[in-house]
Design a protein around this motif. Structure first.
Motif, PDB file in Angstrom:
ATOM      1  N   HIS A   1      32.882  40.265  45.176  1.00  0.00           N
ATOM      2  CA  HIS A   1      33.053  41.272  44.130  1.00  0.00           C
ATOM      3  C   HIS A   1      34.169  40.881  43.185  1.00  0.00           C
ATOM      4  O   HIS A   1      35.066  40.122  43.561  1.00  0.00           O
ATOM      5  CB  HIS A   1      33.336  42.646  44.745  1.00  0.00           C
ATOM      6  N   TRP A   2      34.075  41.409  42.002  1.00  0.00           N
ATOM      7  CA  TRP A   2      35.040  41.077  40.950  1.00  0.00           C
ATOM      8  C   TRP A   2      35.533  42.367  40.316  1.00  0.00           C
ATOM      9  O   TRP A   2      34.754  43.256  40.008  1.00  0.00           O
ATOM     10  CB  TRP A   2      34.370  40.205  39.894  1.00  0.00           C
ATOM     11  N   MET A   3      36.848  42.442  40.141  1.00  0.00           N
ATOM     12  CA  MET A   3      37.439  43.634  39.546  1.00  0.00           C
ATOM     13  C   MET A   3      37.975  43.305  38.159  1.00  0.00           C
ATOM     14  O   MET A   3      38.720  42.340  37.983  1.00  0.00           O
ATOM     15  CB  MET A   3      38.586  44.110  40.443  1.00  0.00           C
ATOM     16  N   ASN A   4      37.540  44.105  37.192  1.00  0.00           N
ATOM     17  CA  ASN A   4      38.163  44.060  35.871  1.00  0.00           C
ATOM     18  C   ASN A   4      39.481  44.816  36.006  1.00  0.00           C
ATOM     19  O   ASN A   4      39.488  46.032  36.140  1.00  0.00           O
ATOM     20  CB  ASN A   4      37.249  44.722  34.837  1.00  0.00           C
ATOM     21  N   THR A   5      40.595  44.078  36.002  1.00  0.00           N
ATOM     22  CA  THR A   5      41.876  44.723  36.301  1.00  0.00           C
ATOM     23  C   THR A   5      42.378  45.572  35.141  1.00  0.00           C
ATOM     24  O   THR A   5      43.306  46.352  35.297  1.00  0.00           O
ATOM     25  CB  THR A   5      42.937  43.677  36.693  1.00  0.00           C
ATOM     26  N   SER A   6      41.759  45.437  33.959  1.00  0.00           N
ATOM     27  CA  SER A   6      42.130  46.318  32.846  1.00  0.00           C
ATOM     28  C   SER A   6      41.502  47.692  33.013  1.00  0.00           C
ATOM     29  O   SER A   6      42.135  48.715  32.764  1.00  0.00           O
ATOM     30  CB  SER A   6      41.675  45.722  31.510  1.00  0.00           C
ATOM     31  N   SER A   7      40.230  47.723  33.443  1.00  0.00           N
ATOM     32  CA  SER A   7      39.515  49.004  33.530  1.00  0.00           C
ATOM     33  C   SER A   7      39.409  49.520  34.965  1.00  0.00           C
ATOM     34  O   SER A   7      39.098  50.686  35.176  1.00  0.00           O
ATOM     35  CB  SER A   7      38.100  48.836  32.976  1.00  0.00           C
ATOM     36  N   GLY A   8      39.647  48.644  35.950  1.00  0.00           N
ATOM     37  CA  GLY A   8      39.502  49.049  37.348  1.00  0.00           C
ATOM     38  C   GLY A   8      38.047  49.137  37.784  1.00  0.00           C
ATOM     39  O   GLY A   8      37.740  49.722  38.823  1.00  0.00           O
ATOM     40  N   VAL A   9      37.146  48.532  36.996  1.00  0.00           N
ATOM     41  CA  VAL A   9      35.718  48.572  37.344  1.00  0.00           C
ATOM     42  C   VAL A   9      35.353  47.334  38.159  1.00  0.00           C
ATOM     43  O   VAL A   9      35.777  46.222  37.860  1.00  0.00           O
ATOM     44  CB  VAL A   9      34.847  48.662  36.070  1.00  0.00           C
TER      45      VAL A   9
ATOM     46  N   ARG B   1      40.115  39.790  38.859  1.00  0.00           N
ATOM     47  CA  ARG B   1      40.323  39.037  40.094  1.00  0.00           C
ATOM     48  C   ARG B   1      39.219  39.394  41.070  1.00  0.00           C
ATOM     49  O   ARG B   1      38.530  40.409  40.907  1.00  0.00           O
ATOM     50  CB  ARG B   1      41.683  39.373  40.697  1.00  0.00           C
ATOM     51  N   TYR B   2      39.031  38.554  42.097  1.00  0.00           N
ATOM     52  CA  TYR B   2      38.116  38.891  43.167  1.00  0.00           C
ATOM     53  C   TYR B   2      38.663  40.099  43.920  1.00  0.00           C
ATOM     54  O   TYR B   2      39.876  40.280  44.009  1.00  0.00           O
ATOM     55  CB  TYR B   2      37.932  37.719  44.134  1.00  0.00           C
ATOM     56  N   CYS B   3      37.779  40.911  44.443  1.00  0.00           N
ATOM     57  CA  CYS B   3      38.259  42.101  45.132  1.00  0.00           C
ATOM     58  C   CYS B   3      37.335  42.465  46.295  1.00  0.00           C
ATOM     59  O   CYS B   3      36.270  41.876  46.450  1.00  0.00           O
ATOM     60  CB  CYS B   3      38.366  43.274  44.157  1.00  0.00           C
ATOM     61  N   ARG B   4      37.757  43.414  47.069  1.00  0.00           N
ATOM     62  CA  ARG B   4      36.940  43.898  48.190  1.00  0.00           C
ATOM     63  C   ARG B   4      35.840  44.823  47.660  1.00  0.00           C
ATOM     64  O   ARG B   4      35.982  45.395  46.591  1.00  0.00           O
ATOM     65  CB  ARG B   4      37.817  44.673  49.176  1.00  0.00           C
ATOM     66  N   PRO B   5      34.754  44.994  48.442  1.00  0.00           N
ATOM     67  CA  PRO B   5      33.651  45.833  47.961  1.00  0.00           C
ATOM     68  C   PRO B   5      33.987  47.314  47.853  1.00  0.00           C
ATOM     69  O   PRO B   5      33.174  48.101  47.369  1.00  0.00           O
ATOM     70  CB  PRO B   5      32.536  45.596  49.001  1.00  0.00           C
ATOM     71  N   ASP B   6      35.191  47.706  48.303  1.00  0.00           N
ATOM     72  CA  ASP B   6      35.530  49.135  48.219  1.00  0.00           C
ATOM     73  C   ASP B   6      36.681  49.396  47.246  1.00  0.00           C
ATOM     74  O   ASP B   6      37.216  50.492  47.182  1.00  0.00           O
ATOM     75  CB  ASP B   6      35.883  49.667  49.623  1.00  0.00           C
TER      76      ASP B   6
ATOM     77  N   GLY C   1      38.406  49.788  43.484  1.00  0.00           N
ATOM     78  CA  GLY C   1      38.084  50.193  42.113  1.00  0.00           C
ATOM     79  C   GLY C   1      36.885  51.101  42.023  1.00  0.00           C
ATOM     80  O   GLY C   1      36.444  51.684  43.015  1.00  0.00           O
ATOM     81  N   ARG C   2      36.366  51.199  40.788  1.00  0.00           N
ATOM     82  CA  ARG C   2      35.187  52.039  40.551  1.00  0.00           C
ATOM     83  C   ARG C   2      33.975  51.127  40.362  1.00  0.00           C
ATOM     84  O   ARG C   2      34.101  50.078  39.716  1.00  0.00           O
ATOM     85  CB  ARG C   2      35.374  52.871  39.274  1.00  0.00           C
ATOM     86  N   PRO C   3      32.813  51.500  40.914  1.00  0.00           N
ATOM     87  CA  PRO C   3      31.633  50.640  40.754  1.00  0.00           C
ATOM     88  C   PRO C   3      31.136  50.614  39.307  1.00  0.00           C
ATOM     89  O   PRO C   3      31.207  51.635  38.618  1.00  0.00           O
ATOM     90  CB  PRO C   3      30.588  51.298  41.668  1.00  0.00           C
TER      91      PRO C   3
ATOM     92  N   GLY D   1      28.593  50.667  36.295  1.00  0.00           N
ATOM     93  CA  GLY D   1      27.395  51.471  36.081  1.00  0.00           C
ATOM     94  C   GLY D   1      26.142  50.622  36.001  1.00  0.00           C
ATOM     95  O   GLY D   1      25.043  51.076  36.290  1.00  0.00           O
ATOM     96  N   GLN D   2      26.282  49.333  35.613  1.00  0.00           N
ATOM     97  CA  GLN D   2      25.108  48.486  35.454  1.00  0.00           C
ATOM     98  C   GLN D   2      24.682  47.838  36.760  1.00  0.00           C
ATOM     99  O   GLN D   2      23.515  47.838  37.121  1.00  0.00           O
ATOM    100  CB  GLN D   2      25.403  47.385  34.444  1.00  0.00           C
ATOM    101  N   CYS D   3      25.649  47.254  37.475  1.00  0.00           N
ATOM    102  CA  CYS D   3      25.274  46.490  38.668  1.00  0.00           C
ATOM    103  C   CYS D   3      25.499  47.287  39.939  1.00  0.00           C
ATOM    104  O   CYS D   3      25.081  46.890  41.019  1.00  0.00           O
ATOM    105  CB  CYS D   3      26.053  45.168  38.730  1.00  0.00           C
ATOM    106  N   GLY D   4      26.160  48.408  39.836  1.00  0.00           N
ATOM    107  CA  GLY D   4      26.399  49.228  41.022  1.00  0.00           C
ATOM    108  C   GLY D   4      27.622  48.772  41.807  1.00  0.00           C
ATOM    109  O   GLY D   4      27.963  49.345  42.838  1.00  0.00           O
ATOM    110  N   GLY D   5      28.298  47.719  41.273  1.00  0.00           N
ATOM    111  CA  GLY D   5      29.514  47.241  41.945  1.00  0.00           C
ATOM    112  C   GLY D   5      29.198  46.671  43.282  1.00  0.00           C
ATOM    113  O   GLY D   5      29.986  46.677  44.201  1.00  0.00           O
TER     114      GLY D   5
END
Ligand SMILES: [Zn+2]
Length: 201
Positions: free
Chosen positions: A162-170, A186-191, A193-195, A197-201
Motif C-alpha cells: 500500500h501507498w500513502m499520499n502523505t499530503s492528503s492521508g489517502v 511512502r509505503y504504508c500498512r493496509p490500515d 490513512g483513509r482508503p 475512493g477509486q481503488c478502495g485503498g
C-alpha cells in the motif's frame, strides 16, 4: 472516423511512452488481458501446442498486431484441437504494429468468424504496471552491513502493498494509478490513512 481512431492511438501511445519507458512482454499483455476480460486458463498444454488462453467458449491466440496472419492461423488450429471457437487477441506495442495491419486483422477475423479483441481497448498502462508487479521477482533488500538491525529499522520495513499520499492521508493499493506515484508519499500498512475512493485503498 478512421482519423479519430488514429488520433486516439497516437494519443494513447504518446501517454504510454511518457508514462513508462519500460517495455512489456507478450506475456504481460496476455496476463493483464486475461485477468480483466477473458478469465480463462493460460498457457494450456495441448498436443498441437500451447494455447495462450482457453475459456469455456474460446481458444485464444495472443500476439502483436503485426503478426495477425500467423495469429489467425494459430487460433483456428487451437480451436479445432480444443473444440472451442477461435479467438484472436492482438495488442499494439511498437511502431511495427500499424493501423493498417489492425484494419486488415479485424476484416480477416470477421470473414473467418474468428472473435477479435484489441487488447489495448481493455488493458491500460496501469494494468501492465500492476502485471509487472505481480510477475516480477521480489525486489532484493539491500544487504545490511550488520546482521543486527535496530528496532527502528524493522518498523520501517513495511510490506510494499500500500501507498500513502502523505499530503492528503489517502491510501492506495497496487492496482491504483497513484500507487508509488504521489508527490509526497511512502509505503504504508493496509490500515493506515483513509482508503482511496477509486481503488478502495
Ligand atoms: Zn487509489
Amino acid at each position: 472516423m478512421r482519423r479519430l481512431l488514429l488520433l486516439t492511438l497516437i494519443a494513447f501511445f504518446g501517454v504510454f511512452s511518457l508514462a513508462d519507458a519500460q517495455s512489456y512482454s507478450e506475456s504481460d499483455w496476455q496476463m493483464a488481458f486475461n485477468a480483466k476480460v477473458t478469465r480463462g486458463e493460460v498457457e494450456v498444454q495441448h498436443p498441437t501446442g500451447r494455447i495462450d488462453i482457453l475459456t469455456n467458449e474460446y481458444a485464444i491466440e495472443v500476439d502483436h498486431v503485426r503478426n495477425y496472419l500467423a495469429g489467425i492461423k494459430q487460433a483456428l488450429q487451437y480451436a479445432a484441437a480444443a473444440k472451442r471457437k477461435p479467438g484472436l487477441a492482438l495488442f499494439m506495442d511498437g511502431g511495427e504494429d500499424t493501423a493498417q495491419a489492425l484494419d486488415a486483422a479485424r476484416k480477416l477475423c470477421a470473414e473467418s468468424e474468428v472473435r477479435f479483441w484489441l487488447i489495448n481497448e481493455f488493458v491500460s498502462v496501469n494494468d501492465l504496471v500492476a502485471q509487472k508487479g505481480i510477475t516480477a521477482p521480489p525486489a532484493r533488500q539491500s544487504p545490511s552491513s550488520s546482521s543486527v538491525r535496530t528496532a527502528t529499522e524493522q518498523v520501517q520495513t513495511v510490506e510494499k502493498t500500500h501507498w500513502m499520499n502523505t499530503s492528503s492521508g489517502v491510501r492506495h493499493n497496487r492496482s491504483c494509478r497513484w500507487f508509488g506515484n504521489t508527490k509526497n508519499g511512502r509505503y504504508c500498512r493496509p490500515d493506515e490513512g483513509r482508503p482511496c475512493g477509486q481503488c478502495g485503498g
